[in-house]
Design an enzyme around this catalytic site. Structure first.
Site, PDB file in Angstrom:
ATOM      1  N   ASP A  34       7.453 -19.108   1.762  1.00  0.00           N
ATOM      2  CA  ASP A  34       8.691 -18.327   1.776  1.00  0.00           C
ATOM      3  C   ASP A  34       9.905 -19.240   1.604  1.00  0.00           C
ATOM      4  O   ASP A  34      10.875 -18.897   0.936  1.00  0.00           O
ATOM      5  CB  ASP A  34       8.822 -17.559   3.104  1.00  0.00           C
ATOM      6  CG  ASP A  34       7.805 -16.436   3.195  1.00  0.00           C
ATOM      7  OD1 ASP A  34       7.085 -16.212   2.199  1.00  0.00           O
ATOM      8  OD2 ASP A  34       7.731 -15.794   4.258  1.00  0.00           O
ATOM      9  N   ASP A  38      12.736 -19.010  -1.242  1.00  0.00           N
ATOM     10  CA  ASP A  38      14.165 -18.897  -0.946  1.00  0.00           C
ATOM     11  C   ASP A  38      14.955 -19.995  -1.658  1.00  0.00           C
ATOM     12  O   ASP A  38      16.077 -19.777  -2.121  1.00  0.00           O
ATOM     13  CB  ASP A  38      14.405 -18.968   0.565  1.00  0.00           C
ATOM     14  CG  ASP A  38      13.851 -17.740   1.278  1.00  0.00           C
ATOM     15  OD1 ASP A  38      13.583 -16.741   0.583  1.00  0.00           O
ATOM     16  OD2 ASP A  38      13.677 -17.795   2.512  1.00  0.00           O
ATOM     17  N   SER A  83       3.146  18.172  -3.763  1.00  0.00           N
ATOM     18  CA  SER A  83       2.274  17.357  -2.902  1.00  0.00           C
ATOM     19  C   SER A  83       0.899  18.000  -2.888  1.00  0.00           C
ATOM     20  O   SER A  83       0.744  19.191  -3.128  1.00  0.00           O
ATOM     21  CB  SER A  83       2.819  17.221  -1.489  1.00  0.00           C
ATOM     22  OG  SER A  83       3.665  18.270  -1.178  1.00  0.00           O
ATOM     23  N   LEU A  84      -0.090  17.174  -2.590  1.00  0.00           N
ATOM     24  CA  LEU A  84      -1.461  17.665  -2.607  1.00  0.00           C
ATOM     25  C   LEU A  84      -1.719  18.568  -1.409  1.00  0.00           C
ATOM     26  O   LEU A  84      -1.122  18.412  -0.349  1.00  0.00           O
ATOM     27  CB  LEU A  84      -2.437  16.495  -2.552  1.00  0.00           C
ATOM     28  CG  LEU A  84      -2.603  15.669  -3.817  1.00  0.00           C
ATOM     29  CD1 LEU A  84      -3.502  14.475  -3.550  1.00  0.00           C
ATOM     30  CD2 LEU A  84      -3.182  16.526  -4.939  1.00  0.00           C
ATOM     31  N   GLU A 115      -8.013   7.033  -2.235  1.00  0.00           N
ATOM     32  CA  GLU A 115      -6.895   6.145  -1.904  1.00  0.00           C
ATOM     33  C   GLU A 115      -6.428   6.402  -0.486  1.00  0.00           C
ATOM     34  O   GLU A 115      -6.515   7.532  -0.005  1.00  0.00           O
ATOM     35  CB  GLU A 115      -5.700   6.418  -2.837  1.00  0.00           C
ATOM     36  CG  GLU A 115      -5.945   6.087  -4.280  1.00  0.00           C
ATOM     37  CD  GLU A 115      -4.894   6.745  -5.181  1.00  0.00           C
ATOM     38  OE1 GLU A 115      -3.709   6.438  -5.039  1.00  0.00           O
ATOM     39  OE2 GLU A 115      -5.291   7.591  -6.003  1.00  0.00           O
ATOM     40  N   ARG A 138      11.605  13.262  -3.468  1.00  0.00           N
ATOM     41  CA  ARG A 138      10.920  14.485  -3.845  1.00  0.00           C
ATOM     42  C   ARG A 138      11.875  15.678  -3.843  1.00  0.00           C
ATOM     43  O   ARG A 138      11.806  16.542  -4.708  1.00  0.00           O
ATOM     44  CB  ARG A 138       9.764  14.767  -2.884  1.00  0.00           C
ATOM     45  CG  ARG A 138       8.954  15.997  -3.275  1.00  0.00           C
ATOM     46  CD  ARG A 138       8.029  16.455  -2.158  1.00  0.00           C
ATOM     47  NE  ARG A 138       7.097  15.410  -1.748  1.00  0.00           N
ATOM     48  CZ  ARG A 138       5.984  15.140  -2.402  1.00  0.00           C
ATOM     49  NH1 ARG A 138       5.661  15.818  -3.473  1.00  0.00           N
ATOM     50  NH2 ARG A 138       5.185  14.188  -1.989  1.00  0.00           N
ATOM     51  N   GLU A 177       4.879   5.598  -3.189  1.00  0.00           N
ATOM     52  CA  GLU A 177       5.152   5.883  -1.783  1.00  0.00           C
ATOM     53  C   GLU A 177       5.942   4.708  -1.212  1.00  0.00           C
ATOM     54  O   GLU A 177       5.484   3.565  -1.264  1.00  0.00           O
ATOM     55  CB  GLU A 177       3.829   6.056  -1.022  1.00  0.00           C
ATOM     56  CG  GLU A 177       3.968   6.609   0.365  1.00  0.00           C
ATOM     57  CD  GLU A 177       4.065   8.147   0.403  1.00  0.00           C
ATOM     58  OE1 GLU A 177       4.028   8.778  -0.678  1.00  0.00           O
ATOM     59  OE2 GLU A 177       4.193   8.695   1.509  1.00  0.00           O
ATOM     60  N   LYS A 293      -8.852  12.035  -5.404  1.00  0.00           N
ATOM     61  CA  LYS A 293      -8.413  12.573  -6.688  1.00  0.00           C
ATOM     62  C   LYS A 293      -9.588  12.511  -7.651  1.00  0.00           C
ATOM     63  O   LYS A 293     -10.316  11.500  -7.671  1.00  0.00           O
ATOM     64  CB  LYS A 293      -7.257  11.749  -7.260  1.00  0.00           C
ATOM     65  CG  LYS A 293      -5.983  11.835  -6.444  1.00  0.00           C
ATOM     66  CD  LYS A 293      -4.939  10.899  -7.018  1.00  0.00           C
ATOM     67  CE  LYS A 293      -3.737  10.823  -6.082  1.00  0.00           C
ATOM     68  NZ  LYS A 293      -2.918   9.624  -6.364  1.00  0.00           N
ATOM     69  N   CYS A 411      11.782  16.404  49.059  1.00  0.00           N
ATOM     70  CA  CYS A 411      10.538  16.999  48.586  1.00  0.00           C
ATOM     71  C   CYS A 411      10.809  18.410  48.080  1.00  0.00           C
ATOM     72  O   CYS A 411      11.402  19.217  48.805  1.00  0.00           O
ATOM     73  CB  CYS A 411       9.513  17.028  49.720  1.00  0.00           C
ATOM     74  SG  CYS A 411       8.008  17.918  49.252  1.00  0.00           S
TER      75      CYS A 411
END
Ligand SMILES: [Zn+2]
Length: 675
Positions: A34, A38, A83-84, A115, A138, A177, A293, A411
């Site tokens: 990393d 950078d 959507s499914l 998936e 969406r 996604e 799918k 109480c």
């Protein structure tokens, strides 16, 4: 440095950085640290600043472009973004497969691409001539918000596609996604806590919130990520199946989830689903199921979609033992030991097929830790416990109408002042005669784990205590049939039955008797261990705490509590009165080893004929077993009753042994080895 030389250097740096981005995000195989990455970015930024004419909006240094927006532009989707269909039921997935085979007229098994269903926010992405041009949420499926600027801040999203491995068409449209990796989510909430800002409930909410930020500079600090999962117009590119479409996107430099698998038929697909149910917890991001799918894209085209869902796929969602709801009220309940505990009364919500209306908040400290208030939106978890618990408060959902929840000073039943022992979290009613405690003690005494007095239920105990007929459990045995028959909802017959049940309970095993007495920290298992070590009650009562603590599994807390109980004059009096009433515990016969179920995990489902699920669970726990809410690779047995739901099919598919109540009783008395 000359301008030409600078141009060459800048171009080379941009290529190198894109390549490293790709190795990191797409191939999951970084080749530099990393820090080195950078360093390259800093070098490029310095050159771009020194030679402004070399600047380019698509440079990796320019993830953030432009000013904060006043509002999002609404843009129509080129194709409806549906959507499914989704389901929690494995059976329904199989029905989907059958239906689809019929529709396609296919005799043999259908191949699927399976998936992970990433728990994030779906977006539509468009590339024009290989350059990232547009990203939409969406929305209502027909049109969405233009969140291009925020999407540009996602480092794993290539601003320019790579044409190295495959040519890029004029226009590429895909679905992806956007999600929050768990680590980035935790870091975000930690920063927000420090800054005194509201916390996000979960990674998904945080991803949604980030995409809707009007200032992309804020989005860039959030470290969102994304996976591409669908390439539109793949058949036009000569791609014949969905798996190849995913590969194509990967070749262009788009991140595609590495756990995509092809399944030759529904059985193989369901086996993959089973595997992930436990494996998913090891992933660095949240998933809420799997998506099946159809592999062949010609099938997608011929099946098309209903008005709501595509017909070529289905989402199989993991069962979750959590749900969100709202706190309507908090009841402070007085337990049999006097502990006053808060129970949240909830807007009813479904978890694992049952309606949940109450959840424990444990104690006042827990309320303070969660900062739970009346009217708060909360996440509750069913877990393996009897009462679900509040695990999270959604402070970001507050409307200003929420009111704090202070513990009561007195109480709620007998109005005595409540006390808090030093170092303890529970507040306690210390009134020996508190009717609430007495009622609980009697119910516990008569329960199935105790003396199992049939017919002595909560409504009856209420009356016995409220009418002053019973002041301790020994009084129960002095009740006459005539007295009982005068109570509400009691006729001569039920009174006679209860009388007979009381008679029948006079010779409990010592283990049940000890449990029934309700000695603090002595549950069913400890009671059994103590009864095995001391067959005679008098010997146990005389045992010193060191001797007790040296017993297997009896720690110093239980030992001290038992010793304290038998040392109290009130206890000795009660035991003497019980003895006078003819209650003589008998030494226990060893049926099975007390820890015969140690190391075994059980899941309970459906309605058992005689036991509630909670009771069955207590018996399992008393034998050293573990009870879990959901099936996983660690489940040893599923105990199934009437209406078992999807768990039964899942257990059978995974080869987990399934027992009914009789089978469980056998196991409890014999142990798993069968001897
Ligand atoms: Zn009280």
């Amino acid at each position: 440095m000359q301008r030409n030389e600078a141009r060459r250097k800048v171009e080379q740096l941009r290529r190198t950085i894109r390549e490293h981005n790709r190795r990191y995000y797409v191939d999951n195989a970084a080749t530099i640290s990393d820090g080195e990455f950078d360093g390259l970015m800093a070098e490029l930024a310095a050159l771009e600043e020194r030679f402004p004419q070399l600047d380019d909006p698509e440079s990796p240094t320019h993830r953030v472009g432009g000013e904060p927006l006043a509002a999002f532009r609404t843009v129509a989707h080129s194709r409806p973004m549906l959507s499914l269909q989704n389901t929690y039921s494995a059976e329904e997935v199989r029905r989907f497969d059958e239906r689809t085979r019929r529709l396609l007229g296919e005799e043999g098994p259908l191949a699927y691409v399976v998936e992970l269903k990433i728990d994030g926010i779906a977006v539509a992405l468009r590339y024009e001539r290989g350059h990232f041009a547009l990203g939409l949420t969406r929305g209502d499926g027909t049109q969405g918000d233009d969140v291009t600027a925020n999407l540009r801040t996602i480092r794993s999203l290539p601003l320019v596609l790579s044409a190295e491995a495959a040519p890029i068409p004029e226009r590429v449209e895909l679905r992806a996604e956007v999600y929050f990796p768990r680590a980035a989510f935790a870091a975000l909430n930690a920063r927000r806590r420090e800054a005194g800002l509201g916390l996000f409930a979960n990674p998904r909410n945080a991803a949604a919130g980030t995409l809707k930020l009007l200032d992309p500079r804020l989005a860039t600090e959030r470290h969102l990520a994304l996976f591409a999962y669908q390439l539109l117009d793949a058949p036009e590119l000569g791609i014949e199946n969905h798996g190849a479409a995913l590969e194509r996107m990967r070749a262009w430099g788009l991140p595609v989830n590495p756990h995509v698998r092809r399944a030759a038929g529904i059985d193989e697909a369901m086996a993959l689903c089973e595997q992930w149910e436990s494996r998913r917890r090891d992933l660095p991001y949240d998933t809420d199921g799997l998506v099946l799918k159809l592999a062949r894209l010609t099938w997608h085209a011929s099946l098309g979609a209903t008005s709501k869902v595509p017909r070529w796929g289905i989402a199989y969602k993991f069962e979750t033992d959590r749900a969100q709801t709202r706190i309507l009220r908090v009841d402070w309940q007085v337990g049999r030991t006097g502990a006053v505990t808060p129970v949240a009364v909830l807007e009813p919500v479904q978890i694992l097929g049952t309606t949940v209306k109450r959840a424990t908040l444990h104690n006042a400290d827990e309320i303070a830790r969660l900062d739970a208030r009346l009217g708060d939106r909360v996440t509750i978890e069913k877990g393996g416990e009897i009462i679900p618990k509040v695990v999270e408060v959604h402070r970001e959902a507050r409307t200003g109408e929420q009111r704090p929840l202070g513990p009561p000073q007195r109480c709620p039943v007998c109005s005595e002042r409540l006390e808090r022992e030093a170092g303890a979290v529970a507040i306690r009613c210390v009134n020996e005669h508190c009717p609430a405690q007495l009622k609980r003690r009697i119910l516990h005494f008569a329960s199935r784990g105790g003396l199992e007095i049939e017919g002595l239920g909560a409504a009856l105990v209420e009356q016995l205590v409220d009418h002053g007929m019973v002041h301790d459990v020994a009084d129960l045995f002095a009740l006459t049939t005539e007295e009982l028959a005068r109570l509400e909802r009691m006729g001569p017959r039920s009174a006679a039955n209860l009388r007979a049940a009381l008679e029948a309970s006079r010779r409990p095993s010592l283990a049940r008797y000890l449990h029934a007495l309700g000695i603090r920290h002595v549950g069913a298992r400890a009671a059994r261990l103590l009864a095995e070590a001391y067959p005679l009650l008098h010997d146990l009562a005389a045992a010193d705490p060191e001797a007790l603590a040296s017993l297997p599994e009896i720690g110093p807390t239980i030992a001290a509590s038992v010793h304290r109980y038998f040392a109290r004059p009130e206890s000795r009096q009660l035991l003497a009165r019980l003895e006078q009433a003819g209650i003589i515990p008998r030494p226990i016969a060893k049926t099975a080893e007390p820890s015969s179920l140690a190391g075994l995990t059980f899941v309970l489902t459906g309605t058992l004929p005689n036991w509630s699920r909670e009771e069955a669970g207590q018996h399992i726990i008393a034998r050293g077993g573990r009870v879990a809410a959901t099936l996983s690779g660690k489940t040893n047995y599923l105990i199934a009753g009437e209406n078992p739901g999807s768990k039964l099919a899942k257990a059978e598919a995974a080869g987990i042994p399934v027992l009914d109540e009789t089978g469980l009783r056998d196991l409890l008395s014999r142990g798993p080895s069968g001897d």
